[in-house]
Design an enzyme around this catalytic site. Sequence first.
Site, mmCIF file in Angstrom:
data_model
loop_
_atom_site.group_PDB
_atom_site.id
_atom_site.type_symbol
_atom_site.label_atom_id
_atom_site.label_comp_id
_atom_site.label_asym_id
_atom_site.label_seq_id
_atom_site.Cartn_x
_atom_site.Cartn_y
_atom_site.Cartn_z
ATOM 1 N N ARG A 1 0.053 -9.093 13.177
ATOM 2 C CA ARG A 1 -0.551 -8.040 12.342
ATOM 3 C C ARG A 1 -1.437 -8.657 11.268
ATOM 4 N NH1 ARG A 1 4.817 -5.197 10.688
ATOM 5 N NH2 ARG A 1 3.527 -4.001 9.244
ATOM 6 N N ARG B 1 11.769 -0.236 11.824
ATOM 7 C CA ARG B 1 10.400 -0.289 12.366
ATOM 8 C C ARG B 1 10.274 -1.444 13.337
ATOM 9 N NH1 ARG B 1 5.717 0.557 7.950
ATOM 10 N NH2 ARG B 1 4.651 -0.748 9.482
ATOM 11 N N LYS C 1 0.838 -1.209 0.000
ATOM 12 C CA LYS C 1 0.000 0.000 0.000
ATOM 13 C C LYS C 1 0.873 1.258 0.000
ATOM 14 C CE LYS C 1 -2.122 -1.106 3.855
ATOM 15 N NZ LYS C 1 -1.570 -2.430 4.251
#
Length: 191
Positions: free
Chosen positions: A146, A134, A14
């Site tokens: 997730r 991250r 995305k």
Amino acid sequence: MFNLILFGPPGSGKGTQSEKLISRYGLRHLSTGDLLRSEISKQTSLGLAAKNFMDKGQLVPDEVVIGMISSSLDENPDAKGFLFDGFPRTSAQAEALDKLLQLKKQQIAVMLALDVSEEELVKRLIKRGETSGRSDDTNEQIIRARINEYRSKTAMVADYYSQFNKVVMVKGEGSIDEIFESLCREIDSRL
Ligand code: B4P
């Protein structure tokens, strides 16, 4: 105004595709992931609260992300359209977005949903974790958490938009440019 949702599981591309799409179509990019990471790096109270959820691979509470999106819409009254990246991620967020857009006499034109297998998602996120810094990319258990959050809370957001015939599935595996061209074809046919 052309408002688009780029949808898909974590690691489906995305963020990668959004960068290319906003530059081709001049849309305003609203990524809740980026907005949250910016709050974390500024060490705001919102960021510190969000970090607790993100580090465990969990979604941040709806009211936090809905509030952020509402402010971002108000801050950009002259946008020619918005690309929503990583939002909405729950049915409550989808309903809230519709209401916010209705207030501005706007709506979502289309949801483009990237389809990627779980093994490919895990492979991509582990690879990104080697360089991104991250904390939610650094271990496979959190990455799988997730993906589970996506399955249990986010996947049904596509059903919400399906009832209005607004969902188009796009193959999310292949080269970044091939996927980009598939997304562009879908957008061009609706402009
Ligand atoms: P996000 O920031 O939205 O990110 P993401 O889902 O992890 O990844 P994305 O799909 O954007 O993948 P990318 O293009 O980077 O979310 C992070 C966290 O924030 C969530 O877990 C949640 O806690 C919180 N959050 C965000 N929004 C929220 C909301 N609305 N409600 C509640 N909580 C929220 O691609 C991944 C990797 O794949 C990159 O390294 C990229 O280079 C690579 N890649 C991309 N395309 C590829 C291709 N075609 N081939 C090979 N590799 C590719």
